[in-house]
Design a protein around this motif. Sequence first.
Motif, PDB file in Angstrom:
ATOM      1  N   LEU A 286      11.776 -13.985 -16.977  1.00 20.68           N
ATOM      2  CA  LEU A 286      11.747 -14.305 -16.387  1.00 20.68           C
ATOM      3  C   LEU A 286      13.430 -14.941 -15.320  1.00 20.68           C
ATOM      4  N   LEU A 287      13.503 -14.090 -14.452  1.00 21.41           N
ATOM      5  CA  LEU A 287      14.745 -14.366 -13.788  1.00 21.41           C
ATOM      6  C   LEU A 287      14.912 -15.155 -13.421  1.00 21.41           C
ATOM      7  N   PHE A 288      16.073 -15.769 -12.971  1.00 21.92           N
ATOM      8  CA  PHE A 288      16.630 -17.185 -12.909  1.00 21.92           C
ATOM      9  C   PHE A 288      17.830 -16.204 -11.912  1.00 21.92           C
ATOM     10  N   ASN A 289      18.636 -16.451 -11.346  1.00 17.56           N
ATOM     11  CA  ASN A 289      19.673 -16.700 -10.215  1.00 17.56           C
ATOM     12  C   ASN A 289      21.218 -17.087 -11.121  1.00 17.56           C
ATOM     13  N   SER A 290      21.208 -17.489 -12.106  1.00 19.00           N
ATOM     14  CA  SER A 290      22.072 -17.135 -12.628  1.00 19.00           C
ATOM     15  C   SER A 290      21.762 -18.196 -14.321  1.00 19.00           C
ATOM     16  N   GLY A 291      22.784 -19.005 -15.606  1.00 21.79           N
ATOM     17  CA  GLY A 291      22.519 -19.221 -16.371  1.00 21.79           C
ATOM     18  C   GLY A 291      22.279 -20.616 -16.119  1.00 21.79           C
ATOM     19  N   PHE A 292      23.563 -21.444 -15.474  1.00 25.67           N
ATOM     20  CA  PHE A 292      23.292 -22.836 -14.996  1.00 25.67           C
ATOM     21  C   PHE A 292      21.887 -23.173 -14.283  1.00 25.67           C
ATOM     22  N   ASP A 293      21.490 -22.337 -14.024  1.00 30.20           N
ATOM     23  CA  ASP A 293      20.145 -22.214 -13.189  1.00 30.20           C
ATOM     24  C   ASP A 293      19.217 -22.429 -13.890  1.00 30.20           C
ATOM     25  N   ALA A 294      19.046 -21.813 -14.910  1.00 26.23           N
ATOM     26  CA  ALA A 294      18.368 -21.434 -16.133  1.00 26.23           C
ATOM     27  C   ALA A 294      17.996 -22.240 -17.264  1.00 26.23           C
ATOM     28  N   ASN A 295      19.704 -23.102 -16.998  1.00 29.59           N
ATOM     29  CA  ASN A 295      19.595 -23.356 -18.551  1.00 29.59           C
ATOM     30  C   ASN A 295      19.361 -25.327 -18.263  1.00 29.59           C
ATOM     31  N   VAL A 296      19.040 -25.585 -16.707  1.00 27.47           N
ATOM     32  CA  VAL A 296      19.131 -26.549 -16.084  1.00 27.47           C
ATOM     33  C   VAL A 296      17.395 -26.986 -15.720  1.00 27.47           C
ATOM     34  N   SER A 297      16.967 -25.937 -15.792  1.00 27.17           N
ATOM     35  CA  SER A 297      15.084 -26.207 -15.509  1.00 27.17           C
ATOM     36  C   SER A 297      15.133 -25.730 -16.807  1.00 27.17           C
ATOM     37  N   LEU A 298      14.975 -25.007 -18.093  1.00 24.53           N
ATOM     38  CA  LEU A 298      14.490 -25.656 -19.133  1.00 24.53           C
ATOM     39  C   LEU A 298      14.453 -27.211 -19.967  1.00 24.53           C
ATOM     40  N   LEU A 299      15.826 -27.481 -19.737  1.00 21.60           N
ATOM     41  CA  LEU A 299      15.427 -28.984 -20.264  1.00 21.60           C
ATOM     42  C   LEU A 299      15.596 -30.322 -19.046  1.00 21.60           C
TER      43      LEU A 299
ATOM     44  N   ALA B 170      20.045 -13.932 -14.883  1.00 21.32           N
ATOM     45  CA  ALA B 170      19.884 -13.938 -15.630  1.00 21.32           C
ATOM     46  C   ALA B 170      18.069 -13.920 -16.175  1.00 21.32           C
ATOM     47  N   ALA B 171      17.807 -14.828 -17.598  1.00 22.29           N
ATOM     48  CA  ALA B 171      16.387 -14.613 -17.768  1.00 22.29           C
ATOM     49  C   ALA B 171      16.213 -15.319 -18.938  1.00 22.29           C
ATOM     50  N   VAL B 172      14.698 -15.843 -18.533  1.00 27.86           N
ATOM     51  CA  VAL B 172      15.011 -16.553 -19.749  1.00 27.86           C
ATOM     52  C   VAL B 172      14.297 -16.224 -20.546  1.00 27.86           C
ATOM     53  N   LEU B 173      13.572 -15.532 -22.241  1.00 21.45           N
ATOM     54  CA  LEU B 173      12.886 -15.083 -22.315  1.00 21.45           C
ATOM     55  C   LEU B 173      11.713 -16.208 -23.159  1.00 21.45           C
ATOM     56  N   CYS B 174      10.005 -16.004 -23.175  1.00 27.26           N
ATOM     57  CA  CYS B 174       9.761 -16.942 -23.874  1.00 27.26           C
ATOM     58  C   CYS B 174       8.170 -16.567 -24.063  1.00 27.26           C
ATOM     59  N   ALA B 175       7.205 -17.329 -24.241  1.00 24.41           N
ATOM     60  CA  ALA B 175       5.776 -17.419 -24.036  1.00 24.41           C
ATOM     61  C   ALA B 175       5.375 -17.006 -22.662  1.00 24.41           C
ATOM     62  N   PRO B 176       4.119 -16.311 -22.856  1.00 19.05           N
ATOM     63  CA  PRO B 176       4.012 -16.765 -21.682  1.00 19.05           C
ATOM     64  C   PRO B 176       3.473 -17.968 -20.864  1.00 19.05           C
ATOM     65  N   LEU B 177       2.984 -18.993 -21.846  1.00 24.06           N
ATOM     66  CA  LEU B 177       2.770 -19.796 -20.839  1.00 24.06           C
ATOM     67  C   LEU B 177       4.327 -20.717 -20.229  1.00 24.06           C
ATOM     68  N   VAL B 178       5.078 -20.431 -20.948  1.00 21.73           N
ATOM     69  CA  VAL B 178       6.939 -21.227 -20.920  1.00 21.73           C
ATOM     70  C   VAL B 178       6.432 -20.435 -19.596  1.00 21.73           C
ATOM     71  N   ARG B 179       6.360 -19.313 -19.311  1.00 19.98           N
ATOM     72  CA  ARG B 179       6.572 -19.177 -18.033  1.00 19.98           C
ATOM     73  C   ARG B 179       6.207 -19.332 -17.165  1.00 19.98           C
ATOM     74  N   GLU B 180       4.688 -19.575 -17.384  1.00 21.94           N
ATOM     75  CA  GLU B 180       3.908 -20.265 -16.408  1.00 21.94           C
ATOM     76  C   GLU B 180       4.471 -20.985 -15.995  1.00 21.94           C
ATOM     77  N   TYR B 181       4.621 -22.444 -16.591  1.00 21.71           N
ATOM     78  CA  TYR B 181       5.261 -23.283 -16.689  1.00 21.71           C
ATOM     79  C   TYR B 181       6.576 -24.086 -15.608  1.00 21.71           C
ATOM     80  N   LEU B 182       6.965 -22.674 -16.047  1.00 20.58           N
ATOM     81  CA  LEU B 182       8.621 -22.405 -15.270  1.00 20.58           C
ATOM     82  C   LEU B 182       8.539 -22.267 -13.832  1.00 20.58           C
TER      83      LEU B 182
END
Length: 390
Positions: free
Chosen positions: A99-112, A249-261
Motif C-alpha cells: 500500500l503506497l503512502f506519501n512518506s515513510g513518516f505518514d506510514a509509520n504514524v499510520s501503522l502505530l 513509501a509503501a507498507v508491505l503487509c497482509a491483505p487484511l492489514v492493507r484493507e484495515y489501513l
Amino acid sequence: MLAEQLSAALAAREVRGTRRRLLLGDARAAAHLAQCIDFSSNDYLSLSAAPAARAAVAKQLARGLPLGSTGSRLLDGDSPAHTALETRLAAAFRAPAALLFNSGFDANVSLLTTLPQPGDVVVYDALVHASMHDGMRASRAQTCRAFAHNDPASLDAVLAALDVRTANVFLALESVYSMDGTVCRLRELVQVLARHVPEAGRRCVLVDEAHAVGVYGPQGTGLVAELGAYDDADVRLVTFGKGLGCAGAAVLCAPLVREYLLNYARPLIYSTALPPPAVAAIDAMLDVLAHDTQRQAAVHARTRRMYAALGRAVPPGPVPPAPIVPVRTPHAKALAAHLQRAGFLVRGVTYPTVPHGEERIRICLHANNTDDEVDALAAAIHRWDARAAL
C-alpha cells in the motif's frame, strides 16, 4: 501573547545552540556547499541524478502524465498506475500486498496509531525514528515501552516485566538505524519475542526498512530480504526517498492489514495521493535496480574503505556494515564546518535530534564516492583530531 511565547521559545533554542534553520538560506554558503563532495545525503546508490535513472523517469513522464493526482486514493486520486506499482512492489519485495503512502513518516504514524488495539503492548528499540514515536503517542495501546538499542537481553527483561499473557504485542524496529548505522539484530529480537508470546497470532513485528532499501537484498529489496527473514517481519515499511533517490513509501503487509489501513489510516485517507510523476519515478528506479547490480556493491566497498581509513574495525555481523558512519564529538558543528571548508558536505548532528552527549557528524557513503574522496575525508578528520589534541 502568542507571538511573544513563540519568539521566546526560539530565542531559548538560539541560546542553547539548538535552533534549526534551513541550510541553504545563505546564498553564498549554499553556492559553496553545492560544490562540496556529498558525504551527507541519504542518496546511497547515487541514483537521484544518475543519467540512466533520469532517462528512465523521463521516458515515463513522456507518456503525458498529469502533474497531480487531484485527490486522495479513496476519492479521485487513485489510478491504474498506483495499483500496478503496488502489485509490482509486493512481487519484488516478496510480500502478500503493498500500500503506497506519501512518506515513510505518514506510514509509520499510520501503522502505530491504527494497528495496536486497546489493551495491546508496543515494545520498541530506543532509537526508532521520530515518526514511530509520534504514532505511539496517538496509539490506543495500553503500554509502549522501550528496550535498549539492538539488545536482545534488554528486550527479554522488558517483556518479562510486562503482562503479555493476553495482549497483542508489537515489536517496532528499524533494519538500519539512521543516526548510528547499526544493523538490526532482527532474528535474535524476534526469537526473544516468540519466547514471551508463543501464539503467532498475538505477535506483530514492524520493521522500518527506510535506510536498508537499495543497500541490502537482491535488487535493493532490504535487510529482511538479505537475511531471508520474510517470516520474521509481519509488516515492513519501505521508502523511496533514500536509496532509490526519489520519493514516497509503501507498507508491505497482509491483505487484511492493507484493507484495515485503507479504512483507518488518517494520513492516507485524508491526504492527496502520491502524484503520478512520483509513481512513475519509483517504477523507473525499480527498472534501474533490476539491471544495475554494481551500485550496491560499490557503496559497500566505499563503506569498508571509510572504516579502514578512519582506523576502525568493521562492525561484525551477517551483512556488510551500513553506509552510515557516525563520528562522535562534542564539537560536531565545528568539525562539520572544518570539513565543509575542506570541500566535504558533512553535517553536524546535535541535540535535540540526538540526546545530549551523543553529538556527532554523520558520514553517509554513496556509490559514486571515489576511493580518493573517501581517503581525503578521513585525512581531514584526522587533521581535526590532531589539532583538537593540542
